[in-house]
Design an enzyme around this catalytic site. Structure first.
Site, PDB file in Angstrom:
ATOM      1  N   HIS A   1       2.193   3.917  -8.869  1.00  0.00           N
ATOM      2  CA  HIS A   1       1.994   2.048  -9.326  1.00  0.00           C
ATOM      3  C   HIS A   1       3.797   1.180 -10.544  1.00  0.00           C
ATOM      4  O   HIS A   1       4.057   0.291  -9.808  1.00  0.00           O
ATOM      5  CB  HIS A   1       0.805   1.757 -10.105  1.00  0.00           C
ATOM      6  CG  HIS A   1      -0.382   2.529  -9.447  1.00  0.00           C
ATOM      7  ND1 HIS A   1      -0.103   1.508  -8.029  1.00  0.00           N
ATOM      8  CD2 HIS A   1      -1.243   2.773  -9.985  1.00  0.00           C
ATOM      9  CE1 HIS A   1      -1.375   2.299  -7.684  1.00  0.00           C
ATOM     10  NE2 HIS A   1      -1.823   3.073  -8.665  1.00  0.00           N
TER      11      HIS A   1
ATOM     12  N   LEU B   1      11.427 -20.238  -4.228  1.00  0.00           N
ATOM     13  CA  LEU B   1      10.147 -19.476  -3.218  1.00  0.00           C
ATOM     14  C   LEU B   1       9.410 -19.765  -4.215  1.00  0.00           C
ATOM     15  O   LEU B   1       9.310 -19.494  -5.926  1.00  0.00           O
ATOM     16  CB  LEU B   1      10.448 -18.153  -3.658  1.00  0.00           C
ATOM     17  CG  LEU B   1       9.882 -16.879  -3.050  1.00  0.00           C
ATOM     18  CD1 LEU B   1       9.636 -17.078  -2.284  1.00  0.00           C
ATOM     19  CD2 LEU B   1      10.585 -15.607  -3.996  1.00  0.00           C
TER      20      LEU B   1
ATOM     21  N   TRP C   1     -11.945  -2.793  -8.743  1.00  0.00           N
ATOM     22  CA  TRP C   1     -11.839  -2.143 -10.279  1.00  0.00           C
ATOM     23  C   TRP C   1     -13.167  -0.942 -10.385  1.00  0.00           C
ATOM     24  O   TRP C   1     -12.518  -0.390 -11.544  1.00  0.00           O
ATOM     25  CB  TRP C   1     -12.780  -3.541 -10.622  1.00  0.00           C
ATOM     26  CG  TRP C   1     -12.345  -4.643 -10.923  1.00  0.00           C
ATOM     27  CD1 TRP C   1     -12.906  -5.706 -10.269  1.00  0.00           C
ATOM     28  CD2 TRP C   1     -12.174  -5.539 -12.058  1.00  0.00           C
ATOM     29  NE1 TRP C   1     -12.001  -6.997 -11.024  1.00  0.00           N
ATOM     30  CE2 TRP C   1     -10.742  -6.586 -11.728  1.00  0.00           C
ATOM     31  CE3 TRP C   1     -11.332  -3.934 -13.326  1.00  0.00           C
ATOM     32  CZ2 TRP C   1     -10.116  -7.252 -12.422  1.00  0.00           C
ATOM     33  CZ3 TRP C   1     -10.329  -5.000 -14.340  1.00  0.00           C
ATOM     34  CH2 TRP C   1     -10.137  -6.162 -13.949  1.00  0.00           C
TER      35      TRP C   1
ATOM     36  N   ASP D   1       1.130  -1.185   0.125  1.00  0.00           N
ATOM     37  CA  ASP D   1      -0.420  -0.159   0.173  1.00  0.00           C
ATOM     38  C   ASP D   1       0.711   1.045  -0.176  1.00  0.00           C
ATOM     39  O   ASP D   1       1.903   1.137   0.759  1.00  0.00           O
ATOM     40  CB  ASP D   1      -1.248  -0.339   1.499  1.00  0.00           C
ATOM     41  CG  ASP D   1      -2.182   0.709   1.094  1.00  0.00           C
ATOM     42  OD1 ASP D   1      -2.251   1.969   0.099  1.00  0.00           O
ATOM     43  OD2 ASP D   1      -2.587   1.323   1.957  1.00  0.00           O
TER      44      ASP D   1
ATOM     45  N   TRP E   1       2.609   8.145  -2.843  1.00  0.00           N
ATOM     46  CA  TRP E   1       3.746   8.234  -2.885  1.00  0.00           C
ATOM     47  C   TRP E   1       4.083   8.819  -3.848  1.00  0.00           C
ATOM     48  O   TRP E   1       5.489   9.819  -4.012  1.00  0.00           O
ATOM     49  CB  TRP E   1       4.237   6.914  -3.046  1.00  0.00           C
ATOM     50  CG  TRP E   1       6.060   7.056  -3.597  1.00  0.00           C
ATOM     51  CD1 TRP E   1       7.054   6.713  -2.844  1.00  0.00           C
ATOM     52  CD2 TRP E   1       6.778   7.490  -4.914  1.00  0.00           C
ATOM     53  NE1 TRP E   1       8.202   6.991  -3.275  1.00  0.00           N
ATOM     54  CE2 TRP E   1       8.341   7.081  -5.111  1.00  0.00           C
ATOM     55  CE3 TRP E   1       6.114   7.495  -5.591  1.00  0.00           C
ATOM     56  CZ2 TRP E   1       8.713   7.233  -5.591  1.00  0.00           C
ATOM     57  CZ3 TRP E   1       7.333   7.277  -7.130  1.00  0.00           C
ATOM     58  CH2 TRP E   1       8.608   7.483  -7.377  1.00  0.00           C
TER      59      TRP E   1
ATOM     60  N   ASN F   1       1.414   3.153  -2.940  1.00  0.00           N
ATOM     61  CA  ASN F   1       1.666   4.255  -4.546  1.00  0.00           C
ATOM     62  C   ASN F   1       1.507   5.601  -4.826  1.00  0.00           C
ATOM     63  O   ASN F   1       2.330   6.151  -5.097  1.00  0.00           O
ATOM     64  CB  ASN F   1       1.341   3.269  -5.566  1.00  0.00           C
ATOM     65  CG  ASN F   1       2.376   1.073  -5.430  1.00  0.00           C
ATOM     66  OD1 ASN F   1       3.313   1.378  -4.625  1.00  0.00           O
ATOM     67  ND2 ASN F   1       1.727   1.012  -5.894  1.00  0.00           N
TER      68      ASN F   1
HETATM   69  C1  FPP Z   1      -1.913  -0.319  -3.470  1.00  0.00           C
HETATM   70  O1  FPP Z   1      -1.312   1.187  -3.405  1.00  0.00           O
HETATM   71  C2  FPP Z   1      -1.160  -0.235  -4.630  1.00  0.00           C
HETATM   72  C3  FPP Z   1      -2.493  -1.075  -5.677  1.00  0.00           C
HETATM   73  C4  FPP Z   1      -3.352  -1.522  -6.034  1.00  0.00           C
HETATM   74  C5  FPP Z   1      -1.247  -1.801  -6.986  1.00  0.00           C
HETATM   75  C6  FPP Z   1      -0.019  -2.140  -7.070  1.00  0.00           C
HETATM   76  C7  FPP Z   1       0.572  -2.307  -8.246  1.00  0.00           C
HETATM   77  C8  FPP Z   1       1.729  -3.330  -8.065  1.00  0.00           C
HETATM   78  C9  FPP Z   1       2.727  -2.564  -6.975  1.00  0.00           C
HETATM   79  C10 FPP Z   1       2.806  -2.908  -9.771  1.00  0.00           C
HETATM   80  C11 FPP Z   1       2.200  -3.728 -10.153  1.00  0.00           C
HETATM   81  C12 FPP Z   1       2.005  -5.298  -9.477  1.00  0.00           C
HETATM   82  C13 FPP Z   1       2.772  -6.348  -9.922  1.00  0.00           C
HETATM   83  C14 FPP Z   1       3.307  -7.765  -9.175  1.00  0.00           C
HETATM   84  C15 FPP Z   1       4.357  -5.603 -10.988  1.00  0.00           C
HETATM   85  P1  FPP Z   1      -2.977   2.663  -3.402  1.00  0.00           P
HETATM   86  O2  FPP Z   1      -2.438   3.163  -5.090  1.00  0.00           O
HETATM   87  O3  FPP Z   1      -4.112   2.317  -2.955  1.00  0.00           O
HETATM   88  O4  FPP Z   1      -1.944   3.684  -2.735  1.00  0.00           O
HETATM   89  P2  FPP Z   1      -2.486   4.919  -1.846  1.00  0.00           P
HETATM   90  O5  FPP Z   1      -3.647   4.286  -0.633  1.00  0.00           O
HETATM   91  O6  FPP Z   1      -1.345   5.782  -1.050  1.00  0.00           O
HETATM   92  O7  FPP Z   1      -3.452   5.045  -2.929  1.00  0.00           O
END
Ligand code: FPP
Length: 248
Positions: A25, A119, A57, A8, A13, A10
């Protein structure tokens, strides 16, 4: 040792840097590569990463498309690297709802990496733990001869119901119980992730956003896990008089 991670932070950040959420992401996908390598070095058996929940989604279409694109690119570009490192890729979730093109790429990555013994990397996409439990209950309702319908909770019924849950999300892992659950990004909740499997998991919450999470933070979480005393509902240092359910 099964470690599961809710990746969580992304979006936050990226927003902190004045960037679009999708840039977060992208940075998050680079972290996935680093953490998988760290997990191999740490001799973890199973690493399950929450890449996309069934509730995700509802996000804007461009964000959903970007995450799916990153996921697809990860599978295509990392499969060979995974083979070299003994990593077996396995995708869990409602894969039947993904596009045909993505499903083919998933199958290819799973096939190419099937021999990985160091793994098992489970990537959870279109994943919902509640959905898995409902599907498992439905499969049980069609199977009236099963011991599980007795309603008794013992090791056998617990394990066979766990298998139904695993099958519902296409998991290939034999022992699905999570030992350590890590959530980055400062929030403290499970967000419909591995609800059954986390019954006795140790929970570690980390403030760092996922793109900033690296090997040192991963090691720190493993050390925190080592300091925890796991009693599974029993008492410290005593032999269990009766073994029940998953708490064995
Ligand atoms: C949550 O952060 C993250 C996601 C919903 C997507 C995660 C995806 C990746 C790490 C990249 C693709 C995956 C792989 C396996 C290569 P958020 O967007 O909810 O962050 P926030 O809480 O700060 O809004």
């Amino acid at each position: 040792m099964h470690v599961a991670i809710i990746m969580d932070g992304n979006g936050r950040w990226a927003e902190r840097r004045g960037l679009r959420r999708t840039a977060g992401h992208e940075a998050g996908a680079r972290t996935v590569r680093r953490v998988v390598e760290a997990a191999v070095r740490a001799n973890i058996d199973v690493l399950t990463l929450y890449a996309f929940s069934s509730d995700n989604w509802s996000r804007p279409a461009d964000e959903v498309d970007r995450v799916m694109w990153l996921f697809r690119r990860y599978l295509q570009s990392e499969a060979a690297h995974c083979v070299e490192n003994g990593v077996r890729i396995s995708v869990i979730g409602q894969r039947e709802r993904l596009t045909l093109g993505l499903r083919r790429i998933i199958e290819q990555a799973e096939q190419v990496t099937a021999g990985g013994r160091r793994l098992t990397l489970q990537l959870a996409v279109d994943y919902s733990a509640r959905n898995a439990i409902i599907r498992a209950a439905h499969s049980l309702s069609l199977d009236s001869g099963s011991d599980e319908t007795s309603g008794d909770m013992d090791r056998g019924t617990s394990q066979s119901f766990a298998k139904r849950i695993a099958d519902a999300m296409h998991s290939q892992v034999d022992e699905s119980s999570v030992d350590l659950l890590i959530r980055t990004g400062g929030e403290r909740r499970l967000s419909d992730f591995l609800l059954w499997e986390c019954a006795y998991a140790e929970l570690v919450f980390v403030d760092a956003y996922w793109p900033d999470f690296g090997e040192a933070a991963f090691q720190a979480a493993l050390e925190e896990f080592d300091r925890r005393e796991r009693r599974f509902g029993g008492l410290s240092g005593s032999r269990p008089a009766q073994l029940a359910g998953d708490a064995i």
